[in-house]
Design an enzyme around this catalytic site. Structure first.
Site, short mmCIF file in Angstrom:
data_model
loop_
_atom_site.label_atom_id
_atom_site.label_comp_id
_atom_site.label_asym_id
_atom_site.label_seq_id
_atom_site.Cartn_x
_atom_site.Cartn_y
_atom_site.Cartn_z
N ASN A 50 -4.22 -3.33 5.01
CA ASN A 50 -3.97 -2.47 3.85
C ASN A 50 -2.49 -2.31 3.53
O ASN A 50 -2.11 -1.39 2.81
CB ASN A 50 -4.61 -1.10 4.06
CG ASN A 50 -3.94 -0.33 5.20
OD1 ASN A 50 -3.33 -0.91 6.09
ND2 ASN A 50 -4.08 0.99 5.18
N GLU A 51 -1.64 -3.19 4.06
CA GLU A 51 -0.20 -3.02 3.86
C GLU A 51 0.21 -2.97 2.40
O GLU A 51 1.03 -2.15 1.99
CB GLU A 51 0.57 -4.14 4.59
CG GLU A 51 0.76 -3.92 6.07
CD GLU A 51 -0.45 -4.31 6.89
OE1 GLU A 51 -0.37 -4.25 8.13
OE2 GLU A 51 -1.48 -4.68 6.30
N ILE A 52 -0.34 -3.87 1.60
CA ILE A 52 0.07 -3.90 0.19
C ILE A 52 -0.30 -2.61 -0.51
O ILE A 52 0.39 -2.16 -1.44
CB ILE A 52 -0.55 -5.13 -0.53
CG1 ILE A 52 0.19 -5.39 -1.85
CG2 ILE A 52 -2.04 -4.94 -0.78
CD1 ILE A 52 -0.15 -6.73 -2.48
N ILE A 73 -0.10 0.31 0.78
CA ILE A 73 0.82 1.38 1.17
C ILE A 73 2.28 0.95 1.01
O ILE A 73 3.17 1.49 1.65
CB ILE A 73 0.55 1.86 2.62
CG1 ILE A 73 0.63 0.70 3.62
CG2 ILE A 73 -0.80 2.53 2.71
CD1 ILE A 73 0.49 1.14 5.07
N LEU A 95 3.90 -2.00 1.62
CA LEU A 95 4.59 -2.81 2.62
C LEU A 95 4.32 -4.30 2.43
O LEU A 95 3.26 -4.70 1.96
CB LEU A 95 4.15 -2.40 4.03
CG LEU A 95 4.48 -0.98 4.47
CD1 LEU A 95 3.85 -0.70 5.82
CD2 LEU A 95 5.99 -0.76 4.52
#
Length: 225
Positions: free
Chosen positions: A102-104, A106, A108
């Site tokens: 889920n980085e994108i 949040i 990142l």
């Protein structure tokens, strides 16, 4: 959750005994990813050092000379998902669990070690979908996305299946080690070529306004519990 001490502990454990190994979590969490409560106040230099330690763990898991199987007993998010992907196989457990990157979502980007592992372990379109969507999947969906190899009914069954897979892969240990080394060498070579630029970009994104704001909201929720 993956804070500095946990990362060092797992790295040390992986180095301790070169025998078939199953990696799993406690309760209903395989790994919740980076421990924000530990690293939220880190400076830029401290985050860079943390990513270097994180990369050591992931490359160690990826290149073990023995079978390393993940029994994904529950949630496996972001860094936790990558740790599972670094293993040779992943056996998931049915339930209301979230698995994915889920980085994108949040704010990142991805460190080099994450990019290389995902692009190696997933088919091209699967990797693009998993990385760029920022989606978190239920176990059956995670299997379809390539993040799990199999999904079983219970944690005990997942661990039992993972142990059986590890034992089966270890029947010819010298040959396994040699062929796994051949398979992981190109990944490690690409990692060494891309790590400086991609890790610096990740740190830049970590301190960018959007990621900082979203991280503060996540911290508020964590501290409230």
């Amino acid at each position: 959750a993956l804070g500095p001490s946990t990362i060092r502990s797992i790295t040390t454990a992986l180095d301790a005994e070169p025998r078939p190994t199953v990696l799993t979590g406690e309760g209903n969490i395989f790994s919740a990813g980076i421990n924000l409560l530990e690293v939220a106040a880190f400076s830029r230099d401290e985050i860079m050092a943390f990513i270097e330690e994180f990369s050591v763990l992931m490359t160690r898991a990826l290149t073990t000379r023995y079978p390393l199987i993940a029994a994904v007993n529950g949630h496996a998010v972001a860094g936790g998902c990558v740790l599972a992907m670094a293993c040779d196989r992943r056996i998931g457990t049915r339930g209301d669990f979230k698995i994915g990157m889920n980085e994108i979502a949040i704010g990142l980007t991805l460190p080099a070690v994450v990019t290389e592992i995902l692009c190696d372990k997933l088919a091209s379109e699967q990797a693009r979908t998993v990385i760029l969507s920022g989606a978190l999947y239920h176990p059956e969906e995670a299997q379809q996305a390539g993040l799990l190899d199999d999904v079983v009914d219970s944690v005990d069954e997942a661990i039992e299946r993972a142990c059986a897979v590890a034992s089966d892969l270890a029947k010819s240990p010298a040959e396994f080690a040699a062929m796994k080394g051949s398979l992981t060498a190109p990944i490690m070579q690409r990692f060494q070529q891309t790590r400086t630029a991609l890790d610096r970009r990740f740190v830049d994104s970590w301190f960018a306004p959007r990621a900082t704001q979203l991280r503060e909201k996540m911290l508020e929720r964590l501290q409230a519990h």
